[in-house]
Design an enzyme around this catalytic site. Structure first.
Site, short mmCIF file in Angstrom:
data_model
loop_
_atom_site.label_atom_id
_atom_site.label_comp_id
_atom_site.label_asym_id
_atom_site.label_seq_id
_atom_site.Cartn_x
_atom_site.Cartn_y
_atom_site.Cartn_z
N GLU A 1 -3.16 -15.82 -2.57
CA GLU A 1 -2.79 -14.79 -3.11
C GLU A 1 -1.88 -15.66 -4.51
O GLU A 1 -1.12 -16.59 -4.05
CB GLU A 1 -1.57 -13.98 -2.44
CG GLU A 1 -0.55 -13.20 -3.06
CD GLU A 1 -1.22 -12.27 -3.97
OE1 GLU A 1 -0.74 -11.95 -5.03
OE2 GLU A 1 -2.24 -11.56 -3.24
N TYR B 1 -7.11 -12.42 -2.43
CA TYR B 1 -6.26 -11.40 -2.83
C TYR B 1 -5.41 -10.80 -1.48
O TYR B 1 -5.38 -9.61 -1.25
CB TYR B 1 -6.68 -10.01 -3.61
CG TYR B 1 -7.73 -10.57 -4.70
CD1 TYR B 1 -7.27 -10.96 -5.92
CD2 TYR B 1 -9.24 -10.83 -4.46
CE1 TYR B 1 -8.30 -11.29 -6.83
CE2 TYR B 1 -10.05 -10.96 -5.26
CZ TYR B 1 -9.57 -11.15 -6.49
OH TYR B 1 -10.58 -11.89 -7.68
N ASN C 1 -1.17 -7.77 4.65
CA ASN C 1 -1.23 -6.52 5.08
C ASN C 1 -2.65 -6.35 6.09
O ASN C 1 -2.59 -5.94 7.02
CB ASN C 1 -1.33 -5.67 3.88
CG ASN C 1 -1.96 -4.15 4.40
OD1 ASN C 1 -1.00 -3.41 5.27
ND2 ASN C 1 -2.98 -3.95 4.30
N CYS D 1 -10.08 -0.62 -5.08
CA CYS D 1 -9.18 0.41 -5.45
C CYS D 1 -9.91 1.13 -6.69
O CYS D 1 -9.27 1.83 -7.50
CB CYS D 1 -7.75 -0.03 -5.97
SG CYS D 1 -7.74 -1.38 -7.08
N GLN E 1 0.88 -1.23 -0.04
CA GLN E 1 0.14 0.01 0.14
C GLN E 1 0.84 1.35 -0.14
O GLN E 1 1.68 1.22 0.98
CB GLN E 1 -1.06 0.12 1.12
CG GLN E 1 -1.79 -1.22 1.43
CD GLN E 1 -2.99 -1.17 0.34
OE1 GLN E 1 -3.17 -0.16 -0.32
NE2 GLN E 1 -3.72 -2.31 0.13
N GLU F 1 -9.94 4.78 -2.86
CA GLU F 1 -10.05 3.52 -2.19
C GLU F 1 -11.52 3.58 -1.49
O GLU F 1 -11.79 4.47 -0.95
CB GLU F 1 -9.01 3.02 -1.40
CG GLU F 1 -8.71 1.76 -1.27
CD GLU F 1 -7.56 1.14 -2.15
OE1 GLU F 1 -7.21 0.09 -2.09
OE2 GLU F 1 -7.17 1.92 -2.78
#
Length: 366
Positions: free
Chosen positions: A236, A215, A220, A321, A186, A355
């Site tokens: 992922e 994802y 994070n 996003c 990020q 976002e």
């Protein structure tokens, strides 16, 4: 030229205009009034990339205006970048310029920093790098206490580490992350912390049920959310991100998360029992009691199969996003789920990008 310097005094007005534009996009879906999470007005971006423009024996940082892509715009001050990057830029330029072996055919410099101050600099060249370059670059790395990577065609020299160490502060706790050069992270650390805090609050405490995350990147969100659930099943596709996630799980003593290197489409197919995968040989999918799904897809949003699959679950936390693809996905998801919370996170101030976060609960579920 349309390339203009940042003006922090205009940020509140620009943010309000962007919030109005994004809110209007979702007006037909009757979402709750959005909570707005602003960015710092300057020094918010933890990554920066500059071309290097040579003039005689000197050089400068440059960017290019899309309206005039052949004309370099000299960058001496870049308040978009973190303070760490800003304070390093000029001293580093001078240090590189003092040694021909470091400046010769230097093409680009990429910076990667963290809220905790760790910094990695990638120097990209149009020539092969040798031992002389490595010795000189080691001296610069030591002088500024930074990590340096040298790159040229088919060559990567890592002086120290090829990642930075982030300590992300969220709700009075710090989460540690390895963030690799070339891997997704990020870009706006302070807004990222707000996004994680928002997601944690929506998930609540679920000691008897499990979280499915699609994802998940380098973990994070996975790491802060893991303590809210009995177990986490995460997926992922990026090899770099999977490597980082495993290291980050270990650093944060997260023992209840399983990371699968597979696409969301593949995992959806496996959970639907449409296909079997060798990668799942040691994973008992039937043992998971998933009641919450967390998704943070790329700009393309969710594919049709994944969208239909997550609609089965009682709770969905969706970080997006791209408001346009989020709107498309919500047109379908709001047929089965009610949107309880809507949030706007200004990861990219002074741009049209926004976002979004949406918390959905299946209709009929309390």
């Amino acid at each position: 030229m349309s390339f203009r310097p940042l003006d922090p005094t205009k940020y509140p007005q620009l943010l309000n205009e962007k919030v109005s534009t994004v809110s209007a996009l979702f007006a037909d879906l009757q979402l709750p009034k959005p909570e707005v999470y602003p960015s710092p007005a300057e020094h918010y971006r933890l990554r920066a990339e500059f071309r290097i423009w040579h003039e005689g024996d000197s050089f400068f940082y440059a960017m290019f205006d899309p309206a005039e892509p052949r004309v370099p715009v000299r960058i001496d001050h870049f308040p978009t970048a973190s303070r760490t990057i800003c304070e390093l830029m000029e001293p580093l330029r001078q240090a590189l310029g003092e040694q021909l072996v470091l400046s010769k055919r230097l093409y680009q410099i990429d910076f990667l920093s963290t809220l905790s101050g760790d910094t990695l600099v990638t120097l990209i060249y149009h020539r092969r790098l040798d031992d002389e370059w490595q010795a000189a670059a080691q001296t610069v790395a030591a002088k500024f206490n930074i990590q340096i990577i040298g790159r040229s065609k088919k060559q990567k020299l890592v002086l120290g580490r090829d990642y930075v160490l982030e300590q992300l502060p969220v709700d009075g706790q710090h989460y540690a992350y390895h963030q690799y050069e070339g891997g997704f992270t990020q870009p706006n650390g302070e807004v990222n912390a707000k996004m994680v805090s928002w997601a944690k609050a929506r998930c609540g405490q679920n000691p008897h049920t499990d979280l499915l995350e699609l994802y998940c990147g380098n973990g994070n969100f996975t790491i802060p959310l893991a303590s809210h659930f009995r177990r986490v099943l995460a997926t992922e596709i990026s090899k770099t991100s999977v490597k980082a996630a495993h290291e980050n799980f270990a650093m944060n003593a997260v023992h209840n998360a399983v990371m699968l290197r597979m696409s969301s489409e593949e995992l959806t197919s496996a959970l639907n029992k449409e296909r079997s995968f060798r990668r799942l040989a040691d994973v008992d999918l039937d043992s998971y009691a998933i009641d919450t799904v967390f998704v943070d897809p790329p700009r393309a949003g969710l594919d049709e199969a994944s969208r239909a699959f997550i609609a089965r679950f009682p709770r969905i936390v969706y970080i997006s996003c791209n408001p346009e693809t989020l709107h498309r996905d919500l047109e379908i998801l709001t047929k089965s789920h009610a949107a309880k919370d809507f949030a706007l996170f200004d990861q990219f101030p002074y741009t049209h990008h926004m976002e979004c976060g949406v918390f959905l609960i299946k209709k009929g579920v309390i």
